[in-house]
Scaffold this active site. Sequence first.
Site, mmCIF file in Angstrom:
data_model
loop_
_atom_site.group_PDB
_atom_site.id
_atom_site.type_symbol
_atom_site.label_atom_id
_atom_site.label_comp_id
_atom_site.label_asym_id
_atom_site.label_seq_id
_atom_site.Cartn_x
_atom_site.Cartn_y
_atom_site.Cartn_z
ATOM 1 N N GLY A 239 0.762 -1.242 0.000
ATOM 2 C CA GLY A 239 0.000 0.000 0.000
ATOM 3 C C GLY A 239 0.788 1.285 0.000
ATOM 4 O O GLY A 239 0.224 2.362 -0.223
ATOM 5 N N PRO A 274 4.730 -5.176 -0.551
ATOM 6 C CA PRO A 274 4.775 -3.986 -1.408
ATOM 7 C C PRO A 274 4.704 -4.347 -2.882
ATOM 8 O O PRO A 274 5.330 -5.308 -3.330
ATOM 9 C CB PRO A 274 6.145 -3.377 -1.068
ATOM 10 C CG PRO A 274 6.987 -4.546 -0.687
ATOM 11 C CD PRO A 274 6.059 -5.519 0.007
ATOM 12 N N TYR A 316 -9.128 5.235 -12.697
ATOM 13 C CA TYR A 316 -8.988 5.938 -11.415
ATOM 14 C C TYR A 316 -8.809 7.449 -11.583
ATOM 15 O O TYR A 316 -8.496 8.135 -10.609
ATOM 16 C CB TYR A 316 -7.768 5.423 -10.636
ATOM 17 C CG TYR A 316 -7.646 3.930 -10.565
ATOM 18 C CD1 TYR A 316 -8.581 3.175 -9.860
ATOM 19 C CD2 TYR A 316 -6.598 3.275 -11.188
ATOM 20 C CE1 TYR A 316 -8.469 1.800 -9.792
ATOM 21 C CE2 TYR A 316 -6.477 1.896 -11.117
ATOM 22 C CZ TYR A 316 -7.414 1.170 -10.417
ATOM 23 O OH TYR A 316 -7.295 -0.192 -10.353
ATOM 24 N N CYS A 343 -12.256 2.800 -29.532
ATOM 25 C CA CYS A 343 -13.531 3.469 -29.814
ATOM 26 C C CYS A 343 -14.302 3.803 -28.538
ATOM 27 O O CYS A 343 -15.443 3.375 -28.368
ATOM 28 C CB CYS A 343 -14.365 2.569 -30.709
ATOM 29 S SG CYS A 343 -14.355 0.879 -30.084
HETATM 30 N N1 LLP Z 1 -1.376 -7.034 -0.817
HETATM 31 C C1 LLP Z 1 -2.677 -7.153 -1.139
HETATM 32 C C2 LLP Z 1 -3.508 -8.134 -0.420
HETATM 33 C C3 LLP Z 1 -3.225 -6.356 -2.152
HETATM 34 O O1 LLP Z 1 -4.512 -6.483 -2.478
HETATM 35 C C4 LLP Z 1 -2.404 -5.418 -2.829
HETATM 36 C C5 LLP Z 1 -2.946 -4.582 -3.889
HETATM 37 C C6 LLP Z 1 -1.048 -5.338 -2.461
HETATM 38 C C7 LLP Z 1 -0.569 -6.159 -1.444
HETATM 39 C C8 LLP Z 1 -0.088 -4.409 -3.112
HETATM 40 O O2 LLP Z 1 -0.428 -3.085 -2.929
HETATM 41 P P1 LLP Z 1 0.566 -1.916 -3.387
HETATM 42 O O3 LLP Z 1 1.802 -2.003 -2.536
HETATM 43 O O4 LLP Z 1 0.870 -2.101 -4.825
HETATM 44 O O5 LLP Z 1 -0.220 -0.671 -3.137
HETATM 45 N N2 LLP Z 1 -4.864 -1.371 -9.776
HETATM 46 C C9 LLP Z 1 -4.747 -0.349 -8.754
HETATM 47 C C10 LLP Z 1 -4.142 -0.897 -7.487
HETATM 48 C C11 LLP Z 1 -4.906 -2.050 -6.910
HETATM 49 C C12 LLP Z 1 -4.214 -2.660 -5.709
HETATM 50 C C13 LLP Z 1 -4.786 -3.980 -5.373
HETATM 51 N N3 LLP Z 1 -4.164 -4.635 -4.271
HETATM 52 C C14 LLP Z 1 -3.949 0.800 -9.326
HETATM 53 O O6 LLP Z 1 -3.576 0.761 -10.498
HETATM 54 O O7 LLP Z 1 -3.752 1.795 -8.648
#
Ligand code: LLP
Length: 417
Positions: A239, A274, A316, A343
């Site tokens: 996150g 991450p 988004y 399109c």
């Molecule tokens: N762990 C779990 C259980 C998750 O669902 C996610 C992301 C992560 C780790 C990794 O999160 P990060 O470190 O990348 O924030 N498609 C969206 C992001 C969706 C994230 C889904 N889960 C975007 O393009 O912003």
Amino acid sequence: MHHFTYQNDILHCEDVSVADIADAIGTPVYVYSHATLTRHFHAFDSAFDGVERLVCYSAKANTSLGVLKTLCDQGAGLDIVSGGELFKGLKAGFRPDTIVYSGVGKRIDEIDFALNSDILMFNIESREELDVLQERAKTLGKTARIAIRVNPDVDPKTHPHISTGLKKNKFGIDIESAMETYAAASRMDHVAIVGVDCHIGSQITQVHPFEEALQSLIELIDRLKAMGIDIRYLDMGGGLGITYRDEQPPHPTEYAAAIRKALSGRKLCMVFEPGRVLVGNAGILVTRVLYRKHAPSKEFVIVDAGMNDLLRPVLYGAFHDIRPVVRHADPDEMVADVVGPICESGDFLAQMRSMPAVVRGDLLVVMSAGAYGFTMSSNYCSRLRAAEVLVTGDRYAVIRERETFEDLIRKESIPDA
Ligand code: LLP
């Protein structure tokens, strides 16, 4: 910090000209920097020096084998959400005992695959999933190591589509129900409780939501201990946000400092998942200008990458910086929509963007496209998915060839009349 810089006014990835890659491989093409990937991994990992930990790269951000292998070689574990990610992770060389499996909808075939692979732990998201896991583990003669993914009801202050730790979200189990689920799990003979897990959202740019979530998890761990359940792994999920434009997310060291403080000496093995922070700014999408169009109300730059290649802008409202590959001194400026060939009016990479004027044939790059770029791409409008290139120093390798028309029909057939 990334390794995409101008050298003699030509954008380079490390020591390779992006223009050379586009000329040789064609466009659209995703280009990743090996040095950036490794640097980001070590910046994150070393922020926790002195804390027992496992940094499980979240595969969903970028599942290309070349990227997976790069992070695996640095010592990363893997966070998966599907059998496909497990398959790719194992192919890339991740050790099963470094793999954690989250997701609300694990299918039986996927559970079996993960059990047979002997992964480190399942992050359980519902009571029914726990029951199914116990039953499958029993059938296969295995013991499933589990954490329960807790929904701590914390507002991560990010885009609603990527918030996951609020009560209204489908993820995890609320704390009180989690206590009951742990009690149930402790009575199951093919389930071993090893952890507590959460993941509150993505592109989080403050430390506070993580602190709040961690506090809830620590309280839960203490309550479990009182029930005789010892927790070894505390999985904080992923996150941590990145800079797309002017966001100022905490540096991993700031994030780590907050975690250390909250842990206050507790002997736990921390797990992190991450994704974006490792790969987001390690990749760009290179595209060529097909046409300029002067409409009565707007300027359009029509490029050969579309929403099928990068969905984030329309999904988004995400901002991605767009830069020319060849930089000119004192260019004319323009304000334009940068759009793809699909399109749909949602097929844009940028809207009303101030940028240096471009002409047909120019190359542009979409920055910060390493996370949730290629992985969210599709064949919509029967477009061929892009090629991917990994640059290391002054060399590059095609890690995924551009699809061909034949790929589009590979799994299809027309039934006999
Ligand atoms: N762990 C779990 C259980 C998750 O669902 C996610 C992301 C992560 C780790 C990794 O999160 P990060 O470190 O990348 O924030 N498609 C969206 C992001 C969706 C994230 C889904 N889960 C975007 O393009 O912003």
